[in-house]
Scaffold this motif. Structure first.
Motif, PDB file in Angstrom:
ATOM      1  N   VAL A  27     -47.213 -15.733   5.761  1.00 38.98           N
ATOM      2  CA  VAL A  27     -46.187 -14.695   5.676  1.00 38.98           C
ATOM      3  C   VAL A  27     -45.558 -14.456   7.046  1.00 38.98           C
ATOM      4  O   VAL A  27     -44.342 -14.273   7.158  1.00 38.98           O
ATOM      5  N   ILE A  41     -36.235 -10.977   3.784  1.00 37.69           N
ATOM      6  CA  ILE A  41     -37.532 -11.240   3.153  1.00 37.69           C
ATOM      7  C   ILE A  41     -38.073  -9.912   2.625  1.00 37.69           C
ATOM      8  O   ILE A  41     -38.069  -8.905   3.337  1.00 37.69           O
ATOM      9  N   ALA A  43     -41.199  -8.269  -0.063  1.00 38.88           N
ATOM     10  CA  ALA A  43     -42.354  -8.426  -0.949  1.00 38.88           C
ATOM     11  C   ALA A  43     -42.142  -7.503  -2.142  1.00 38.88           C
ATOM     12  O   ALA A  43     -41.752  -6.351  -1.974  1.00 38.88           O
ATOM     13  N   ILE A  49     -42.898 -12.956  -3.072  1.00 40.52           N
ATOM     14  CA  ILE A  49     -42.019 -12.738  -1.924  1.00 40.52           C
ATOM     15  C   ILE A  49     -40.645 -13.275  -2.308  1.00 40.52           C
ATOM     16  O   ILE A  49     -40.524 -14.356  -2.869  1.00 40.52           O
TER      17      ILE A  49
END
Length: 75
Positions: A27, A41, A43, A49
């Motif tokens: 990550v 990005i 989550a 993701i």
């Protein structure tokens, strides 16, 4: 490559990674790549993701002013 070119939104299932240290490194590397190319990005859910190209905004629940729209939306 296609995310960098602005052609693709990428969903990555990270639920299969059982080693926490490897997952943290993975990550972290994704975050660095996203910063380099101005990609987003996020989550969401427990094991997913979302990576978006530059110019695609993800509205998070706390940013969304429409009470009827829950979760996230991509614009």
């Amino acid at each position: 490559k296609s995310v960098v070119e602005g052609k693709t939104i990428c969903m990555i299932n990270i639920g299969y990674c059982k080693e926490m240290e490897a997952l943290k490194k993975y990550v972290s590397n994704l975050k660095e790549v996203c910063q380099t190319f101005d990609a987003g990005i996020v989550a969401f859910q427990q094991n997913t993701i979302l990576i978006t190209p530059k110019g695609v905004d993800v509205l998070r629940e706390s940013q969304n002013t429409d009470d009827n729209n829950q979760g996230m939306s991509v614009q």
